[in-house]
Design an enzyme around this catalytic site. Structure first.
Site, short mmCIF file in Angstrom:
data_model
loop_
_atom_site.label_atom_id
_atom_site.label_comp_id
_atom_site.label_asym_id
_atom_site.label_seq_id
_atom_site.Cartn_x
_atom_site.Cartn_y
_atom_site.Cartn_z
N GLU A 1 0.90 -1.12 0.03
CA GLU A 1 -0.13 0.10 -0.05
C GLU A 1 0.95 1.34 -0.11
OE1 GLU A 1 -3.99 -1.67 2.26
OE2 GLU A 1 -2.76 -0.35 3.40
N CYS B 1 -1.61 -4.78 -5.77
CA CYS B 1 -2.36 -6.06 -5.02
C CYS B 1 -1.28 -7.16 -5.13
CB CYS B 1 -3.45 -6.19 -6.03
SG CYS B 1 -4.78 -5.16 -5.82
N GLU C 1 -1.51 -10.30 -6.07
CA GLU C 1 -1.80 -11.04 -7.30
C GLU C 1 -0.73 -10.33 -8.39
OE1 GLU C 1 -5.71 -11.23 -5.38
OE2 GLU C 1 -4.12 -10.01 -5.64
N CYS D 1 -9.26 -8.98 -7.29
CA CYS D 1 -10.14 -7.60 -7.71
C CYS D 1 -10.04 -7.51 -9.22
CB CYS D 1 -9.64 -6.51 -7.19
SG CYS D 1 -8.04 -5.95 -7.89
N CYS E 1 -6.47 -7.14 -11.04
CA CYS E 1 -5.81 -8.58 -11.04
C CYS E 1 -6.39 -9.43 -12.00
CB CYS E 1 -5.76 -8.80 -9.69
SG CYS E 1 -4.79 -7.79 -8.74
#
Length: 134
Positions: free
Chosen positions: A38, A47, A49, A86, A89
């Protein structure tokens, strides 16, 4: 999944407190991991992934991704239901499936409990967009 859990615990998630880990098995039997990273400027993070799949693409560009294992939890509340990738991803995974012309099995879970399996990103992203439409 064990490696995804281990890397999840090292995620940098001070804002959302939502930790995600991903582990990829490559065709050369190497396992590449990634976790969410983050940033105070929220859109600047990445992310788990995508961290994992982009690392695999950068370090092992000729290897296929055979499978992906994903696990997620919150530092505030237990996550007992499976958490799929998400949308961003899913699109990144789709790019690699198209590139290698072979499906990537995707296993995902919460912190613990049941594990769901998708045989291909197309199970999670029907009618996907790819370079053939450009």
């Amino acid at each position: 999944m064990t490696m995804a859990i281990d890397i999840r615990k090292k995620a940098y998630a001070p804002y959302s407190r939502f930790q995600v880990g991903a582990a990829l098995l490559l065709s050369n039997d190497v396992i590449v991991t990634g976790n969410n990273q983050e940033n105070a400027a929220y859109p600047s993070g990445l992310c788990a992934e995508r961290v994992a799949i982009y690392h695999a693409g950068a370090q092992y560009p000729k290897e296929e991704v055979s499978l992906m294992a994903i696990t997620a939890t919150s530092l505030d509340n237990p996550v007992t239901t499976p958490v799929p990738p998400c949308g961003a991803c899913r699109q990144a995974i789709a790019e690699y499936e198209v590139k290698q012309a072979k499906s990537i099995e995707i296993y995902f879970m919460g912190e613990y409990g049941v594990v769901y399996k998708a045989n291909s990103i197309s199970d999670l992203l029907p009618l996907m967009f790819d370079g053939s439409q450009l």
